[in-house]
Design an enzyme around this catalytic site. Structure first.
Site, short mmCIF file in Angstrom:
data_model
loop_
_atom_site.label_atom_id
_atom_site.label_comp_id
_atom_site.label_asym_id
_atom_site.label_seq_id
_atom_site.Cartn_x
_atom_site.Cartn_y
_atom_site.Cartn_z
N LYS A 175 0.30 -8.70 2.13
CA LYS A 175 0.09 -7.44 1.39
C LYS A 175 0.83 -7.47 0.06
O LYS A 175 2.06 -7.62 0.01
CB LYS A 175 0.58 -6.25 2.22
CG LYS A 175 0.32 -4.92 1.52
CD LYS A 175 0.64 -3.74 2.42
CE LYS A 175 2.05 -3.24 2.28
NZ LYS A 175 2.33 -2.57 0.99
N ASP A 223 -2.71 -3.73 -2.20
CA ASP A 223 -2.37 -2.34 -1.84
C ASP A 223 -2.07 -1.54 -3.11
O ASP A 223 -0.92 -1.27 -3.42
CB ASP A 223 -1.16 -2.39 -0.89
CG ASP A 223 -0.70 -1.03 -0.43
OD1 ASP A 223 -1.47 -0.06 -0.54
OD2 ASP A 223 0.46 -0.93 0.03
N LEU A 224 -3.12 -1.18 -3.85
CA LEU A 224 -2.93 -0.43 -5.10
C LEU A 224 -3.33 1.04 -4.97
O LEU A 224 -3.18 1.80 -5.92
CB LEU A 224 -3.70 -1.09 -6.26
CG LEU A 224 -3.27 -2.51 -6.63
CD1 LEU A 224 -4.06 -3.02 -7.83
CD2 LEU A 224 -1.78 -2.60 -6.92
N LYS A 225 -3.86 1.43 -3.83
CA LYS A 225 -4.17 2.85 -3.55
C LYS A 225 -4.82 3.54 -4.75
O LYS A 225 -4.26 4.47 -5.35
CB LYS A 225 -2.90 3.61 -3.15
CG LYS A 225 -2.20 3.03 -1.92
CD LYS A 225 -1.00 3.88 -1.54
CE LYS A 225 -0.26 3.34 -0.35
NZ LYS A 225 0.55 2.12 -0.63
N LEU A 226 -6.03 3.13 -5.08
CA LEU A 226 -6.72 3.69 -6.25
C LEU A 226 -6.96 5.19 -6.09
O LEU A 226 -7.35 5.66 -5.03
CB LEU A 226 -8.07 3.00 -6.45
CG LEU A 226 -8.07 1.47 -6.56
CD1 LEU A 226 -9.50 0.96 -6.77
CD2 LEU A 226 -7.17 0.99 -7.69
N ASP A 249 -8.51 8.18 -8.86
CA ASP A 249 -8.90 8.57 -10.21
C ASP A 249 -10.27 9.22 -10.11
O ASP A 249 -10.74 9.54 -9.00
CB ASP A 249 -8.92 7.32 -11.13
CG ASP A 249 -8.59 7.68 -12.58
OD1 ASP A 249 -9.25 8.58 -13.13
OD2 ASP A 249 -7.69 7.05 -13.16
N THR A 291 -14.08 5.66 -12.73
CA THR A 291 -12.91 4.81 -13.02
C THR A 291 -12.48 4.03 -11.77
O THR A 291 -12.13 2.85 -11.84
CB THR A 291 -11.75 5.68 -13.55
OG1 THR A 291 -12.23 6.39 -14.69
CG2 THR A 291 -10.55 4.85 -13.94
N THR A 329 2.76 8.11 4.97
CA THR A 329 3.74 8.29 6.05
C THR A 329 5.06 8.86 5.54
O THR A 329 5.92 9.22 6.34
CB THR A 329 3.99 6.95 6.79
OG1 THR A 329 4.23 5.94 5.83
CG2 THR A 329 2.83 6.57 7.66
N GLY A 342 7.14 -5.34 7.02
CA GLY A 342 7.87 -5.83 5.86
C GLY A 342 9.26 -6.29 6.23
O GLY A 342 9.50 -7.43 6.61
N ARG A 343 10.20 -5.33 6.17
CA ARG A 343 11.61 -5.69 6.35
C ARG A 343 11.96 -6.44 7.63
O ARG A 343 12.76 -7.38 7.58
CB ARG A 343 12.48 -4.43 6.20
CG ARG A 343 12.61 -4.03 4.74
CD ARG A 343 13.07 -2.62 4.55
NE ARG A 343 12.01 -1.67 4.89
CZ ARG A 343 12.11 -0.36 4.73
NH1 ARG A 343 13.22 0.16 4.24
NH2 ARG A 343 11.11 0.43 5.04
O1 C5P Z 1 9.54 -2.77 5.34
P1 C5P Z 1 8.45 -1.98 6.02
O2 C5P Z 1 7.91 -2.69 7.26
O3 C5P Z 1 8.84 -0.56 6.28
O4 C5P Z 1 7.27 -1.99 4.94
C1 C5P Z 1 6.11 -1.21 5.07
C2 C5P Z 1 5.20 -1.47 3.93
O5 C5P Z 1 4.07 -0.63 4.06
C3 C5P Z 1 5.76 -1.19 2.54
O6 C5P Z 1 5.18 -2.13 1.65
C4 C5P Z 1 5.27 0.21 2.23
O7 C5P Z 1 5.10 0.42 0.85
C5 C5P Z 1 3.92 0.20 2.92
N1 C5P Z 1 3.38 1.51 3.27
C6 C5P Z 1 4.04 2.40 4.11
N2 C5P Z 1 3.48 3.61 4.44
C7 C5P Z 1 2.26 3.95 3.95
C8 C5P Z 1 1.58 3.06 3.10
C9 C5P Z 1 2.17 1.85 2.79
O8 C5P Z 1 5.14 2.07 4.59
N3 C5P Z 1 1.70 5.09 4.30
#
Ligand code: C5P
Length: 228
Positions: free
Chosen positions: A30, A59-62, A64, A68, A119, A208-209
């Site tokens: 992502k 993941d740019l969440k358009l 507009d 566009t 979230t 992510g983390r």
């Molecule tokens: O580190 P972690 O597992 O919390 O990362 C979650 C990823 O998902 C991040 O890149 C965050 O920007 C993304 N995200 C999120 N909640 C959303 C949409 C995207 O946590 N509703």
């Protein structure tokens, strides 16, 4: 269920070093605002150069006006590098339909998802904007999304099953806020583990983390994939 890894490290070099470590695994990557704004399309090419079978979620969440958004969707689809991207469902049905009409004939078009409720909202702050509870509004957004011909939604794992029950079991749910084995939640408010995600038919978990902060990212990726 697929694993989608957030590349949220502070530099392209660190993200690419992470990806090198997990290059033999069947995962999605992502790429969000930070990396894309800084490192651009070259970064997507660098990821595919490490392993062409990596799938990329942009993941740019358009959000507009419809034309566009459709212009941006067309540009993303024509890259030939992006396997999935997203828009905001609150941009409306007209915007989502316009996006899908614009890209429908592009060969191997990316999958398109729509964000229901971020979230980061709690119910009270969500209600101030949308005048409705998160659960019912997320469901309404998901139905709009489904009727617009979009492939699925970004939601929390807690809404995944309800959304599928109100649309279609094959309608994709992609869920961030996953702590596969109960790791530290960090700033996420509503976190779910792997078992919960599986039980709620989540199609993509975004992690992510728990991966990039782990001393051995490869071992945690391997363990997640073994348990999926
Ligand atoms: O580190 P972690 O597992 O919390 O990362 C979650 C990823 O998902 C991040 O890149 C965050 O920007 C993304 N995200 C999120 N909640 C959303 C949409 C995207 O946590 N509703």
């Amino acid at each position: 269920m697929k694993l989608c890894i957030s590349l949220d490290l502070p530099s392209a070099e660190e993200n690419l070093a992470l990806v090198e470590k997990i290059k033999d695994y069947d995962v999605w990557l992502k790429v969000g605002f930070r990396s894309y704004i800084r490192d651009g399309k070259t970064f997507l090419e660098d990821l595919k150069a490490i392993n062409p079978s990596f799938k990329i979620f942009l993941d740019l969440k358009l959000y507009d006006i419809p034309n566009t958004m459709a212009d941006a969707a067309e540009e993303i689809s024509n890259f030939g590098l992006v396997d999935m991207f997203n828009v905001h469902a609150s941009a409306g049905k007209n915007a989502m339909t316009t996006v899908m009409n614009r890209i429908k004939d592009i060969p191997n078009r990316p999958l398109v998802l729509a964000v229901t409720a971020l979230t980061s909202f709690d119910n009270e702050s969500f209600k101030k904007i949308y005048n409705e509870d998160i659960t019912s509004k997320a469901r309404a957004f998901a139905i709009d999304t489904y009727e617009s011909g979009i492939d699925g939604v970004v939601s929390s794992a807690f809404e995944s099953l309800d959304i599928k029950n109100n649309t279609n079991k094959s309608f994709i749910t992609l869920c961030p806020g996953i702590r596969p084995f109960g790791e530290d939640a960090g700033d996420q408010k509503r976190v779910a583990d792997l078992k919960f995600a599986k039980e709620n038919l989540v199609d993509f978990i975004v992690v992510g983390r728990p991966i990039y902060k782990n001393e051995n990212p490869e071992s945690i990726v391997k363990r997640i994939l073994e348990n999926i």
